[in-house]
Design a protein around this motif. Structure first.
Motif, mmCIF file in Angstrom:
data_model
loop_
_atom_site.group_PDB
_atom_site.id
_atom_site.type_symbol
_atom_site.label_atom_id
_atom_site.label_comp_id
_atom_site.label_asym_id
_atom_site.label_seq_id
_atom_site.Cartn_x
_atom_site.Cartn_y
_atom_site.Cartn_z
ATOM 1 N N GLY A 1 29.290 45.905 24.499
ATOM 2 C CA GLY A 1 30.481 45.437 25.376
ATOM 3 C C GLY A 1 30.587 45.869 26.863
ATOM 4 N N ALA A 2 31.464 45.525 27.295
ATOM 5 C CA ALA A 2 31.763 45.776 28.710
ATOM 6 C C ALA A 2 33.237 46.078 29.038
ATOM 7 N N VAL A 3 33.352 46.638 30.091
ATOM 8 C CA VAL A 3 34.833 46.836 30.762
ATOM 9 C C VAL A 3 34.602 46.720 32.177
ATOM 10 N N VAL A 4 35.693 46.081 32.735
ATOM 11 C CA VAL A 4 35.923 46.059 34.130
ATOM 12 C C VAL A 4 36.952 46.852 34.505
ATOM 13 N N TYR A 5 36.748 47.863 35.203
ATOM 14 C CA TYR A 5 38.194 48.787 35.463
ATOM 15 C C TYR A 5 38.435 48.569 37.014
ATOM 16 N N THR A 6 39.575 48.393 37.525
ATOM 17 C CA THR A 6 40.338 48.276 38.745
ATOM 18 C C THR A 6 41.475 49.448 39.125
ATOM 19 N N PRO A 7 41.625 49.839 40.197
ATOM 20 C CA PRO A 7 42.977 50.378 40.559
ATOM 21 C C PRO A 7 44.102 49.549 40.521
ATOM 22 N N PRO A 8 45.263 50.160 40.165
ATOM 23 C CA PRO A 8 46.648 49.315 40.369
ATOM 24 C C PRO A 8 46.863 48.560 41.384
ATOM 25 N N SER A 9 47.448 47.245 41.312
ATOM 26 C CA SER A 9 47.562 46.523 42.549
ATOM 27 C C SER A 9 48.343 47.260 43.471
ATOM 28 N N GLY A 10 48.319 46.632 44.675
ATOM 29 C CA GLY A 10 49.129 47.428 45.782
ATOM 30 C C GLY A 10 48.396 47.741 47.087
ATOM 31 N N GLY A 11 47.052 47.516 46.872
ATOM 32 C CA GLY A 11 46.036 47.769 47.974
ATOM 33 C C GLY A 11 45.955 46.541 48.640
ATOM 34 N N ILE A 12 45.009 46.261 49.546
ATOM 35 C CA ILE A 12 44.434 45.017 50.219
ATOM 36 C C ILE A 12 44.110 44.127 49.183
ATOM 37 N N PRO A 13 44.590 42.825 48.814
ATOM 38 C CA PRO A 13 44.205 42.015 47.667
ATOM 39 C C PRO A 13 42.856 41.690 48.033
ATOM 40 N N GLY A 14 41.891 42.065 46.847
ATOM 41 C CA GLY A 14 40.625 41.603 46.830
ATOM 42 C C GLY A 14 39.832 42.535 47.423
ATOM 43 N N LEU A 15 40.231 43.583 48.237
ATOM 44 C CA LEU A 15 39.080 44.331 48.743
ATOM 45 C C LEU A 15 39.350 45.784 48.119
ATOM 46 N N SER A 16 39.984 46.201 47.216
ATOM 47 C CA SER A 16 40.113 47.225 46.538
ATOM 48 C C SER A 16 38.895 47.317 45.572
ATOM 49 N N PRO A 17 38.485 48.411 45.439
ATOM 50 C CA PRO A 17 37.104 48.522 44.336
ATOM 51 C C PRO A 17 37.524 48.051 43.001
ATOM 52 N N ALA A 18 36.283 47.628 42.343
ATOM 53 C CA ALA A 18 36.360 47.501 41.013
ATOM 54 C C ALA A 18 34.882 48.085 40.300
ATOM 55 N N TRP A 19 34.855 48.134 39.162
ATOM 56 C CA TRP A 19 33.853 48.828 38.386
ATOM 57 C C TRP A 19 33.363 47.965 37.277
ATOM 58 N N VAL A 20 32.241 47.893 36.960
ATOM 59 C CA VAL A 20 31.655 47.085 35.801
ATOM 60 C C VAL A 20 30.804 48.102 35.182
ATOM 61 N N LEU A 21 30.941 48.320 33.729
ATOM 62 C CA LEU A 21 30.403 49.053 32.696
ATOM 63 C C LEU A 21 29.928 48.405 31.725
ATOM 64 N N ALA A 22 28.742 47.950 31.349
ATOM 65 C CA ALA A 22 28.338 47.265 30.257
ATOM 66 C C ALA A 22 27.352 48.014 29.464
ATOM 67 N N TRP A 23 27.297 48.064 27.958
ATOM 68 C CA TRP A 23 26.302 48.790 27.257
ATOM 69 C C TRP A 23 25.974 48.060 26.162
ATOM 70 N N ASP A 24 24.630 48.393 25.715
ATOM 71 C CA ASP A 24 23.955 48.003 24.503
ATOM 72 C C ASP A 24 23.710 48.934 23.678
ATOM 73 N N ALA A 25 24.017 49.548 22.638
ATOM 74 C CA ALA A 25 23.528 50.727 21.714
ATOM 75 C C ALA A 25 23.128 50.168 20.551
ATOM 76 N N THR A 26 22.666 48.701 20.307
ATOM 77 C CA THR A 26 22.016 48.212 19.289
ATOM 78 C C THR A 26 20.720 48.255 19.125
#
Length: 162
Positions: free
Chosen positions: A63-88
């Motif tokens: 699977g994968a998950v995209v994490y972001t901070p709550p809204s309120g910062g500069i739109p589109g400029l806040s950081p975001a993280w992608v974590l994807a894994w395959d344990a099969t």
């Protein structure tokens, strides 16, 4: 450090325990959760407070998950993280090793990534370790996926921002 336990029914052979640690200066929440394990259902990733580590027991094996901070910062400029894994893969060497794919960037860039694009990058990965620092947002992500015949698969990830 707070810890949260989430339980779900997944076959023991595909068990994945995930420890997600938020070392960024903001609370982060799952903007998008992608389950590539068609026959499994796992818990939805929760919001992670600053300095909190969240533990998932019996998480989906691919699977994968995209994490972001709550809204309120500069739109589109806040950081975001992608974590994807395959344990099969259940092996530590090719042809089918367990693997991760990680990246981080501004939310504007990460929001443009499709689920299929993330899957293709995960499938191309050959490593159970991943690390990335975005030079623009100063976001960082580190992940490691290990396999033990005794305890199953374990995914550890740290989300940060310099």
């Amino acid at each position: 450090m707070a810890s949260m336990q989430l339980e779900n029914q997944v076959s023991a052979k595909e068990q994945l325990t995930a420890n997600l640690n938020n070392q960024s200066p903001n609370k982060i929440h799952p903007e998008r959760y992608i389950n590539y394990s068609e026959s499994e259902k796992g818990p939805d990733p929760p919001t992670i407070d600053i300095g909190e580590e969240v533990t998932f027991n019996e998480f989906v094996s691919k699977g994968a998950v995209v994490y972001t901070p709550p809204s309120g910062g500069i739109p589109g400029l806040s950081p975001a993280w992608v974590l994807a894994w395959d344990a099969t893969g259940y092996t530590v060497i090719p042809p089918n090793p367990n693997k991760v794919y990680v990246t981080c960037a501004s939310t504007k860039i990460i929001e443009k990534m499709t689920d299929d694009e993330i899957l293709k990058k995960l499938d191309k990965s050959t490593s159970a370790d991943g690390s990335y620092t975005d030079p623009f947002t100063k976001a960082t992500i580190n992940a490691n996926l290990t396999h033990s015949f005794r305890s199953g698969n374990s995914l550890k990830a740290n989300f940060g921002q310099e």
